[in-house]
Design an enzyme around this catalytic site. Structure first.
Site, PDB file in Angstrom:
ATOM      1  N   GLY C  78      36.600  43.915  34.782  1.00  0.00           N
ATOM      2  CA  GLY C  78      37.926  43.870  35.379  1.00  0.00           C
ATOM      3  C   GLY C  78      39.025  43.946  34.325  1.00  0.00           C
ATOM      4  O   GLY C  78      40.037  44.621  34.514  1.00  0.00           O
ATOM      5  N   THR C  79      38.822  43.252  33.220  1.00  0.00           N
ATOM      6  CA  THR C  79      39.845  43.230  32.177  1.00  0.00           C
ATOM      7  C   THR C  79      40.105  44.638  31.643  1.00  0.00           C
ATOM      8  O   THR C  79      41.258  45.058  31.509  1.00  0.00           O
ATOM      9  CB  THR C  79      39.396  42.301  31.031  1.00  0.00           C
ATOM     10  OG1 THR C  79      39.278  40.974  31.548  1.00  0.00           O
ATOM     11  CG2 THR C  79      40.385  42.316  29.881  1.00  0.00           C
ATOM     12  N   ASN C 158      43.640  34.614  41.816  1.00  0.00           N
ATOM     13  CA  ASN C 158      42.353  34.040  41.411  1.00  0.00           C
ATOM     14  C   ASN C 158      42.336  32.517  41.334  1.00  0.00           C
ATOM     15  O   ASN C 158      41.304  31.900  41.527  1.00  0.00           O
ATOM     16  CB  ASN C 158      41.908  34.621  40.062  1.00  0.00           C
ATOM     17  CG  ASN C 158      42.962  34.519  38.985  1.00  0.00           C
ATOM     18  OD1 ASN C 158      44.065  35.041  39.144  1.00  0.00           O
ATOM     19  ND2 ASN C 158      42.659  33.843  37.906  1.00  0.00           N
ATOM     20  N   GLN C 186      39.380  39.537  42.794  1.00  0.00           N
ATOM     21  CA  GLN C 186      38.974  38.388  43.604  1.00  0.00           C
ATOM     22  C   GLN C 186      38.865  38.709  45.092  1.00  0.00           C
ATOM     23  O   GLN C 186      38.209  37.971  45.832  1.00  0.00           O
ATOM     24  CB  GLN C 186      39.955  37.222  43.411  1.00  0.00           C
ATOM     25  CG  GLN C 186      39.923  36.608  42.018  1.00  0.00           C
ATOM     26  CD  GLN C 186      38.645  35.835  41.714  1.00  0.00           C
ATOM     27  OE1 GLN C 186      37.906  35.444  42.612  1.00  0.00           O
ATOM     28  NE2 GLN C 186      38.381  35.636  40.429  1.00  0.00           N
ATOM     29  N   SER C 206      35.713  44.199  39.746  1.00  0.00           N
ATOM     30  CA  SER C 206      34.800  43.658  38.738  1.00  0.00           C
ATOM     31  C   SER C 206      33.487  43.309  39.405  1.00  0.00           C
ATOM     32  O   SER C 206      33.468  42.661  40.462  1.00  0.00           O
ATOM     33  CB  SER C 206      35.417  42.430  38.074  1.00  0.00           C
ATOM     34  OG  SER C 206      34.534  41.881  37.132  1.00  0.00           O
ATOM     35  N   HIS C 208      30.855  41.347  38.364  1.00  0.00           N
ATOM     36  CA  HIS C 208      30.231  40.023  38.269  1.00  0.00           C
ATOM     37  C   HIS C 208      30.879  38.982  39.171  1.00  0.00           C
ATOM     38  O   HIS C 208      30.423  37.844  39.224  1.00  0.00           O
ATOM     39  CB  HIS C 208      30.192  39.535  36.814  1.00  0.00           C
ATOM     40  CG  HIS C 208      31.510  39.085  36.258  1.00  0.00           C
ATOM     41  ND1 HIS C 208      31.871  37.759  36.176  1.00  0.00           N
ATOM     42  CD2 HIS C 208      32.555  39.783  35.763  1.00  0.00           C
ATOM     43  CE1 HIS C 208      33.078  37.669  35.631  1.00  0.00           C
ATOM     44  NE2 HIS C 208      33.515  38.876  35.375  1.00  0.00           N
ATOM     45  N   THR C 244      28.829  55.594  26.190  1.00  0.00           N
ATOM     46  CA  THR C 244      27.637  55.783  27.015  1.00  0.00           C
ATOM     47  C   THR C 244      27.698  54.846  28.212  1.00  0.00           C
ATOM     48  O   THR C 244      27.971  53.662  28.073  1.00  0.00           O
ATOM     49  CB  THR C 244      26.365  55.503  26.189  1.00  0.00           C
ATOM     50  OG1 THR C 244      26.345  56.400  25.076  1.00  0.00           O
ATOM     51  CG2 THR C 244      25.116  55.703  27.019  1.00  0.00           C
ATOM     52  N   CYS C 332      43.768  21.822  28.998  1.00  0.00           N
ATOM     53  CA  CYS C 332      42.664  21.294  28.205  1.00  0.00           C
ATOM     54  C   CYS C 332      41.402  22.112  28.372  1.00  0.00           C
ATOM     55  O   CYS C 332      40.547  22.124  27.508  1.00  0.00           O
ATOM     56  CB  CYS C 332      42.391  19.852  28.593  1.00  0.00           C
ATOM     57  SG  CYS C 332      43.373  18.732  27.598  1.00  0.00           S
TER      58      CYS C 332
HETATM   59  C1  LIG Z   1      27.131  57.531  15.359  1.00  0.00           C
HETATM   60  C2  LIG Z   1      27.498  57.072  16.727  1.00  0.00           C
HETATM   61  N1  LIG Z   1      28.635  56.384  16.915  1.00  0.00           N
HETATM   62  C3  LIG Z   1      29.019  55.944  18.119  1.00  0.00           C
HETATM   63  C4  LIG Z   1      28.257  56.195  19.241  1.00  0.00           C
HETATM   64  C5  LIG Z   1      28.736  55.678  20.553  1.00  0.00           C
HETATM   65  O1  LIG Z   1      28.039  54.526  20.933  1.00  0.00           O
HETATM   66  P1  LIG Z   1      27.970  54.080  22.481  1.00  0.00           P
HETATM   67  O2  LIG Z   1      27.115  55.074  23.161  1.00  0.00           O
HETATM   68  O3  LIG Z   1      27.338  52.728  22.433  1.00  0.00           O
HETATM   69  O4  LIG Z   1      29.366  54.053  23.007  1.00  0.00           O
HETATM   70  C6  LIG Z   1      27.054  56.919  19.092  1.00  0.00           C
HETATM   71  C7  LIG Z   1      26.182  57.241  20.245  1.00  0.00           C
HETATM   72  O5  LIG Z   1      26.499  57.976  21.134  1.00  0.00           O
HETATM   73  C8  LIG Z   1      26.672  57.373  17.815  1.00  0.00           C
HETATM   74  O6  LIG Z   1      25.553  58.069  17.636  1.00  0.00           O
HETATM   75  C1  LIG Z   2      42.142  38.415  39.257  1.00  0.00           C
HETATM   76  C2  LIG Z   2      41.290  38.728  38.084  1.00  0.00           C
HETATM   77  N1  LIG Z   2      41.531  39.821  37.344  1.00  0.00           N
HETATM   78  C3  LIG Z   2      40.784  40.157  36.284  1.00  0.00           C
HETATM   79  C4  LIG Z   2      39.717  39.391  35.900  1.00  0.00           C
HETATM   80  C5  LIG Z   2      38.940  39.809  34.697  1.00  0.00           C
HETATM   81  O1  LIG Z   2      37.728  40.429  35.080  1.00  0.00           O
HETATM   82  P1  LIG Z   2      36.483  40.500  34.056  1.00  0.00           P
HETATM   83  O2  LIG Z   2      35.988  39.117  33.923  1.00  0.00           O
HETATM   84  O3  LIG Z   2      35.493  41.388  34.752  1.00  0.00           O
HETATM   85  O4  LIG Z   2      36.984  41.075  32.791  1.00  0.00           O
HETATM   86  C6  LIG Z   2      39.405  38.233  36.644  1.00  0.00           C
HETATM   87  C7  LIG Z   2      38.295  37.356  36.286  1.00  0.00           C
HETATM   88  O5  LIG Z   2      38.266  36.688  35.291  1.00  0.00           O
HETATM   89  C8  LIG Z   2      40.214  37.901  37.749  1.00  0.00           C
HETATM   90  O6  LIG Z   2      39.962  36.812  38.483  1.00  0.00           O
END
Ligand SMILES: Cc1ncc(COP(=O)(O)O)c(C=O)c1O
Ligand SMILES: Cc1ncc(COP(=O)(O)O)c(C=O)c1O
Lengths: 396, 124, 396, 124
Positions: C78-79, C158, C186, C206, C208, C244, C332
C-alpha cells in the site's frame, strides 16, 4: 512447468533471470504466512514474533556480505535497492556536487535510474568497457571531478558474466572521497563478497536470484551514511524505506543467504566445471560461435555465446520446445528495437548481438543437462541457419 | 506469447529457401532491428508460380514470411500487391503487439520482389 | 504466536495492522515458489506460466474494484502504491499546476509523501475533519484552485474507521478536471468499492490487510492516465513500476481479492454485529470511555475508544499478557512524541489521544472473543487507573 | 520490547499510591508526551522513610516509577538526589532507545519531591 511435447528432458538454464525457492527456504518461510503473521510494528506477541523474524533475517543477509545487521535495509527487490542507493545518494548529496559516474553495461535498474537523474539536471559519465565487458578502473579515476558524488559499478555483469574490478574501483572512490555503490545481484552467493574488502558504501542484493522468494531484496548502507528515502510513510527500515515489512519474504531471503554462504565454495567449483564444459562444447560443436564476456574473470554460472547469422528469439523458441530455458540479448525478446546495450558496448555488431544466447546455471543442473543442451542446440542452429537470410557468404 | 498458428508456421515453415534464377528478388528489414527477409519469385503469365523465403529474425519474422508465401502463391501480381502486412498478421490469427512493427514485413518483401521483377522487365 | 502465560485465550484484534494469509490463498501461492517459479519476462515455458499467473491475479484484483485488468499495477504494498500515485501525478503534471489537496487524517504513507512534495516546492492544502473524523466535501471544493492537479482522500480511515464521502468528492474532482486518488487499503474487501461509481482516477490497495501475503499491493490507474514512474529499470508493469514481479505474492493477492469479493456481503454483516457488540460493551462496562470515529459511517471491522486517564501502551501490554492483540494511537507505541495525528485532528486532547485503543476485527473473531475482551479490559482499566497520576478529580 | 525486569515492575509495581499528608510531593512530565509521574514522600530524620507513586504513562514510565521507589527508600535525601534517570534505567537492565527520553523521568520526580519538602521546610 507446462509440458513441452517434444522435450525428452526439462533443463532450466535461466538462473540469472530467476531461481526456484529452495525447499529449506520455503520451509523457513511457511510459519510466517498464517501462524506467525504479525506486523513487526505491533505492540503484542504477534508483533514481537515478527520483529524477531526480521531481525534474524537481517543478521543472515548481512553475514553473507560481511556487513553488520544494522547496515542492511530490506526492499522489494534488486531494482528498488538500486533506485534507493542511486537516487538516495544523489538527492541527499546534491549540495556537494552534481556529477555521477556509472558504466555503459549496468543493468537497466541502474542505467535508467541514472538517465532519470540526468533529466533532473545531474551530469552523468557512462564509462565504457573492453571487448570482454571489463571496465578499466583508470577510466573511473579519470572521470572523477571535484563535483563527483557517486560512482556505481556492478559487481558481476548479468548478461555476459564478467566480474568487474570492484575492489580497485572502491579504493579509487575512497581515496577521492566519493561514495561507491555496486550492484551485486548476480554475484552475491556465487562469489565471496566482503563489503569491507571491496570498499563499497552501498551494495545491492536480490533474493530471487539466490533461491530465495521474489518480492524482497536488500541494500547494504554503510554505517553513518545518510540517504534520501524514496518511499515515504511509516518509520520502517531505519526510516529509509516505508511500508509494512514482507516478513515471510525477509525470512526466506535470510535463509537463502545463510545457505548460499555455507555452500558457496563447493557450489561455485561445481558450477565452474559445468560452465566450462558447456562453453567448450558450444565452441566445438557449432561453427561460427563466439564466447561473450571475459574468459576468466567470469561468474561461475554464466555462459553467453553469439551464434552468427541467427536471431536469439528463434533459437529460444526451439530450445523451449525441447524443454530448455535460456535467454537472449536480442531486442525481439524485450520488445525494444535495439539489442542488448551490453553486447553493443562490448563492440558486437547489431546482427551478432541479436544472435546471443545466455545459459545461466544453477543448483539443479547436472552434467547430463549440459550434454543434452550440447546435443540439441547444434541441429537447431543448423535448421535455422538453413532458412536465414544471412550466412558465411552473405553481406552480413 | 504466440498462438498455435504462428508456432506452426515458425516450426514448420512453408517454402523455405531460395529459387535458382528467380524472376524477382525482394529484401526488406534491417539487421539493426534483428529482422531481414529475402523473397525470391518465379513469375509465369503475370502470376506467382513459385515463391521461397529466407529470414533472419524472430519467431514472428519467420512465421509471417512463411504465411505470406502461402497467401500469394498463385495470385496475379496485382492481387499480391494488395496483400498488406496487417492481413498477413490477421491470417496468422494475430501477433503480440510488440511484434506488429519490425517483425511483420513479409508482405513488403513480396512487394519488393514484384517491383524488382517489373523493373527488370522494364514494366515499371 | 509465542505463548502468553496468563492468557486463557488468544484473541487477535489487530486486523487493520495485518491479517493472516488465508489457507486458500497460501494454497494458491504454493505452486509458484518452487515448481512454477519462472520470471514473467522470460521467453520459455517457465516464463509463460508465470506471465499467465500474474495476468490471472490482475484479473481478480481488478474485479474486486470494478476496474479492467489493464488498469491495475502491482506494487510492493500500500505504501508504494500511495507514493506512486501521489508522486507519479505530481511529477507528471507539474507543468499544469503546483497545488495539491489532501486531508489531515491520511495514513503516513500519504501524509509524509505530501510533506515531501511540499519540500520539492508544491503547495499542499490539508483539509480538516469533524469530531467524527468525517471530511466535508465542501472543504475540498473550496480548496480547489486553477493550479490544483491532484486530490487525495482516503476511503476508510485506518485508525478510527470513518468512511469518507469519496463518491461526492470524486464528483467534485471530476467536475473541476482535477485527478482524484483514494487510499482504500482499509476499505477494500470490507465495503463494496467500484472505481466507476466513485469517480476515482487512482486507488490504493494492499494485500496483507485482506488475508493476502505481505509484500504486494496494487494501484488502480484509470485508462489513459499517465504517471511518472518512481522506480526505474526494466519495462515491467506497463513501464510504471520496474522490478521482477512478485509472482507468488500477486497470485495470493488475486486469490485474496476473489475470496473477499465473494464473501463481502455476509462477512461485513457479521463483523458489524461483532463490532457493535464490542462498542456497546465497552461503553457499558467501563466508565469514562468515548467511542472515536463516526457512529454510523464506519468500517465494519473498526472499534476505537478513548479510555480516559490512561495511556495506550500500558493497556496494550496488559491485554497482550491476557492473549489479546490490539493497537493504540499513543505516541509511546510509535516511538514519536506526539500521539495520533488523526485523533488530534478530530479535536481530542493529547491526554485522551494517548489513551486510545483500536480493536480491528477479522475473519477469525467470534462472539466469544468479544465476550473475553469485555471480561478482561474493565479490570485492566481499573488497575491501571488506580496507579494513574490522573483521574476524574485531577487537573486533567 | 521490554526485558523481564521491566515487565515485572510494570505488572507488579512497587509502592503504588499516594501517601496521606506527604512531606514532599513531586510531579514531572507532560501529558502531551503521554507521561506524568507523581511521587509522594514521607521523610524522617533526613531519610526517605516511605514513598509512593502514581503514573500516567507507558510501560517504561510505570516500571521506572516503581523501580525508583525501591532504589531510594531508606536513602538520605542527599543520596537520593544523586540517583539519575540513567541509573534507574540501568537498574532495570536497560530500556528500548525510544523510551530513554520522555518515559524515563522517575528520578526527576523524586528530586522534585525532595525539593518540595525542602522548600516547605525552608531548607532551600
Ligand atoms: C545485475 C542486476 N541488477 C538488478 C536486477 C533487478 O533485480 P530484481 O529483479 O530483484 O528487481 C537484476 C535482475 O533482474 C540484475 O541481474
Ligand atoms: C490506510 C492505509 N494506507 C496505507 C497503508 C500502508 O500499506 P502497506 O502496509 O501495505 O504498505 C496502511 C497500512 O499500514 C493503511 O492502513
Amino acid at each position: 512447468m507446462s509440458s513441452q511435447p517434444n522435450a525428452q528432458k526439462l533443463v532450466y538454464l535461466d538462473h540469472s533471470a530467476t531461481t526456484p525457492v529452495r525447499p529449506e527456504v520455503l520451509a523457513a518461510m511457511l510459519p510466517y504466512f498464517a501462524g506467525k503473521f504479525g506486523n513487526p510494528s505491533s505492540v503484542h506477541a504477534w508483533g514481537d514474533e515478527a520483529r524477531k523474524a526480521i531481525d534474524d533475517g537481517r543478521e543472515k543477509v548481512s553475514s553473507l556480505i560481511g556487513a553488520s545487521p544494522d547496515e542492511v535495509i530490506f526492499t522489494s527487490g534488486g531494482t528498488e535497492a538500486d533506485n534507493l542507493a542511486i537516487r538516495g545518494v544523489a538527492h541527499a548529496r546534491k549540495a556537494y556536487g552534481n556529477h555521477l559516474i556509472t558504466s555503459q553495461i549496468e543493468h537497466h535498474a541502474v542505467l535508467h535510474t541514472f538517465e532519470a537523474l540526468q533529466k533532473e539536471g545531474f551530469r552523468v559519465t557512462f564509462v565504457p568497457c573492453d571487448k570482454h565487458g571489463l571496465i578499466d578502473p583508470d577510466d573511473i579515476r579519470r572521470a572523477i571531478t571535484k563535483d563527483t558524488i557517486l560512482i556505481s559499478i556492478m559487481h558481476g555483469q548479468n548478461e555476459v558474466g564478467t566480474i568487474e574490478p570492484i575492489g580497485e574501483i572502491g579504493e579509487i572512490a575512497r581515496s577521492h572521497g566519493v561514495l561507491f555503490h555496486s550492484d551485486a545481484v548476480q554475484s552475491a552467493g556465487k562469489v565471496p563478497i566482503s563489503v569491507g574488502d571491496l570498499n563499497v558504501d552501498l551494495l545491492t542484493l536480490s533474493s530471487h536470484k539466490i533461491y530465495g522468494p521474489k518480492g524482497v531484496g536488500g541494500l547494504f548502507v554503510r554505517k553513518g551514511l545518510r540517504l534520501a528515502p524514496q518511499a515515504t510513510g511509516g518509520a520502517h527500515e531505519n526510516r529509509l524505506r516505508a511500508g509494512t515489512e514482507n516478513v515471510p519474504g525477509i525470512v526466506g531471503f535470510g535463509e537463502a543467504c545463510r545457505l548460499a554462504k555455507a555452500e558457496l565454495p563447493e557450489e561455485s567449483k561445481r558450477l565452474i566445471e559445468l560452465r566450462d564444459k558447456l562453453i567448450a562444447g558450444f565452441l566445438r560443436e557449432i561453427p561460427d560461435v563466439d564466447l561473450n564476456g571475459h574468459p576468466i574473470l567470469r561468474l561461475p554460472h554464466n555462459v553467453n555465446i553469439s551464434v552468427k547469422y541467427l536471431e536469439g528469439e528463434a533459437m529460444l523458441l526451439n530450445l523451449d520446445r525441447m524443454g530448455v530455458a535460456a535467454s537472449s540479448g536480442s531486442a525481439c525478446t524485450s520488445g525494444s528495437l535495439e539489442p542488448s546495450h551490453v553486447l553493443l558496448a562490448m563492440g558486437l555488431s547489431h546482427e551478432t548481438a541479436h544472435g546471443s544466447l545466455r545459459f545461466s546455471l544453477g543448483s539443479s543442473n547436472t552434467a547430463e543437462d549440459i550434454d543434452y543442451v550440447l546435443e540439441i542446440l547444434p541441429p537447431i542452429v543448423k535448421k535455422l541457419r538453413s532458412m536465414s537470410a544471412f550466412g558465411p557468404g552473405s553481406s552480413f | 506469447m504466440y498462438n498455435d498458428k504462428v508456432m506452426d508456421h515458425f516450426f514448420n515453415p512453408r517454402n523455405v529457401g531460395e529459387l535458382e534464377n528467380p524472376d524477382g528478388v525482394g529484401q526488406v528489414g534491417n539487421p539493426v532491428c534483428g529482422d531481414v527477409m529475402r523473397i525470391t519469385l518465379r513469375i509465369n503469365d503475370n502470376r506467382i508460380e513459385d515463391i521461397k523465403f529466407r529470414t533472419f529474425g524472430c519467431g514472428a519474422a519467420i512465421a509471417t514470411s512463411s504465411m505470406v508465401t502461402e497467401m500469394v502463391k498463385g495470385l496475379t501480381l496485382e492481387e499480391a500487391m494488395q496483400i498488406s502486412n496487417k492481413e498477413v498478421a490477421e491470417a496468422l490469427g494475430g501477433l503480440p503487439t510488440q511484434k506488429l512493427h519490425c517483425s511483420n514485413l513479409a508482405a513488403e518483401a513480396v512487394h519488393a520482389a514484384i517491383k524488382d521483377y517489373r523493373q527488370k522487365k522494364g514494366l515499371d
